[in-house]
Design an enzyme around this catalytic site. Structure first.
Site, PDB file in Angstrom:
ATOM      1  CG  ASP A  25      -0.391   0.008   2.516  1.00 22.48           C
ATOM      2  OD1 ASP A  25       0.850  -0.103   2.615  1.00 22.48           O
ATOM      3  OD2 ASP A  25      -1.151   0.133   3.506  1.00 22.48           O
ATOM      4  CB  SER A  26       4.576   1.791   0.007  1.00 25.79           C
ATOM      5  OG  SER A  26       4.863   0.750  -0.915  1.00 25.79           O
ATOM      6  CG  ASP A  64       0.139  -3.993   2.085  1.00 26.72           C
ATOM      7  OD1 ASP A  64      -0.063  -4.769   3.030  1.00 26.72           O
ATOM      8  OD2 ASP A  64       1.016  -3.102   2.090  1.00 26.72           O
ATOM      9  CE  LYS A  94       2.946  -5.749   3.560  1.00 28.74           C
ATOM     10  NZ  LYS A  94       2.478  -4.785   4.557  1.00 28.74           N
ATOM     11  CD  GLU A  96       0.583  -1.810   8.038  1.00 29.23           C
ATOM     12  OE1 GLU A  96       0.293  -1.092   9.027  1.00 29.23           O
ATOM     13  OE2 GLU A  96       1.072  -1.358   6.986  1.00 29.23           O
ATOM     14  CD  GLU A 163       7.989  -0.697   7.874  1.00 27.50           C
ATOM     15  OE1 GLU A 163       7.081  -1.394   7.364  1.00 27.50           O
ATOM     16  OE2 GLU A 163       8.195   0.495   7.577  1.00 27.50           O
TER      17      GLU A 163
HETATM   18  O1  KIV Z   1       3.508  -1.026   1.653  1.00 25.17           O
HETATM   19  C1  KIV Z   1       4.614  -1.556   1.493  1.00 25.17           C
HETATM   20  O2  KIV Z   1       5.284  -1.373   0.489  1.00 25.17           O
HETATM   21  C2  KIV Z   1       5.078  -2.430   2.577  1.00 25.17           C
HETATM   22  C3  KIV Z   1       6.450  -3.000   2.511  1.00 25.17           C
HETATM   23  C4  KIV Z   1       7.505  -2.016   2.386  1.00 25.17           C
HETATM   24  C5  KIV Z   1       6.697  -3.977   3.595  1.00 25.17           C
HETATM   25  O3  KIV Z   1       4.347  -2.671   3.478  1.00 25.17           O
END
Ligand code: KIV
Length: 264
Positions: A25-26, A64, A94, A96, A163
């Site tokens: 989600d970055s 994510d 993924k 969190e 992280e």
């Molecule tokens: O959102 C993302 O890119 C991430 C990774 C950097 C672990 O969560």
């Protein structure tokens, strides 16, 4: 493991033999220009997942779950995870959170969807954590990260991202688990590593802030900048397109055409 957010970035990651490609989600920030990850929507993530999935032939793909799409209940999380598989066309999700997310991880994995957990610094919770802060710096804090790691393992995660945790703590946690740990800002004692592709390949203008743990392996922004600059100059100077970039026509046809259009 590396992130990708579209067809070309997934294509290059897959070609460079990454084991796993994460649609993190970055992408909210690095691909969509948002302030932080809390703004990105499920439908937006799904569109990016689909484009990554189309380019990824060998790597294992993970999407994510964005903030708000899984925290309400394990049922909500499973419904979102199913959308990621069916509509996003990726292979795992993924999310969190540690101990608190264990029932959710169990629910999703029991439905046959692999889950990558994410503990330590969890950027979606930055407001509650007081910003992007290193986690597990005290003995008590490190024990909490270990408890989270054990809980997500017990719940069925196939691996866990750790992280921004001191390297020694991440190493000890890695030794206590039987699932792999994927470090980001947590030293080289983890089983694997993940970085945001835009950060590690240098696809951003000079002067942008980079977290301490990022190593810049390339300068894609400068390469691209120089290419665009040369293109601009060659177009303005009429050096591009050159004859080799144009399509030929027979002399007879050209003559007929110039006659028909009264061109001399
Ligand atoms: O959102 C993302 O890119 C991430 C990774 C950097 C672990 O969560």
């Amino acid at each position: 493991m590396i992130t990708a957010h579209d067809f070309p970035s997934a294509h290059v990651a897959d070609a460079a033999a990454m084991d796993m490609v994460l649609v993190g989600d970055s992408l909210a920030m690095v691909a969509l220009g948002m302030e932080d990850t809390s703004e990105v929507l499920v439908d937006e993530m799904l569109m990016h997942c689909r484009s990554v999935a189309r380019a990824t032939k060998a790597a294992f793909t993970i999407g994510d779950l964005p903030m708000g799409s899984y925290e309400v209940s394990p049922e909500q999380a499973l419904q979102t995870a199913i959308r990621f598989i069916k509509e996003g066309r990726i292979q795992a999700v993924k999310l969190e959170g540690g101990k608190d997310m264990a029932p959710t991880i169990e629910k999703i994995t029991k439905a046959g969807i692999p889950v990558l957990a994410h503990i330590g610094l969890t950027p979606q919770r930055q407001n509650a954590l007081g910003g992007f802060r290193v986690q597990g710096k005290t003995s008590a804090g490190a024990l909490r990260v270990l408890e989270d790691a054990l809980a997500v393992q017990e719940a069925g995660s196939f691996a866990v991202v750790i992280e921004a945790v001191p390297a020694e703590v991440a190493s000890i946690i890695t030794r206590k688990l039987f699932i792999p740990t994927i470090g980001i800002g947590s030293g080289n004692g983890c089983s694997g590593q993940v970085l945001v592709q835009v950060d590690m390949s240098g696809y951003f203008p000079p002067g942008r802030f980079l977290p301490k743990f990022v190593k810049k392996y390339g300068d894609v922004w400068m390469e691209s900048y120089r290419a665009i600059e040369s293109y601009r100059d060659e177009v303005k100077g009429r050096h591009y397109p050159a004859p080799e970039h144009t399509y030929p026509m027979s002399e007879a046809e050209l003559e007929a055409f110039t006659k028909a259009t009264d061109e001399k």
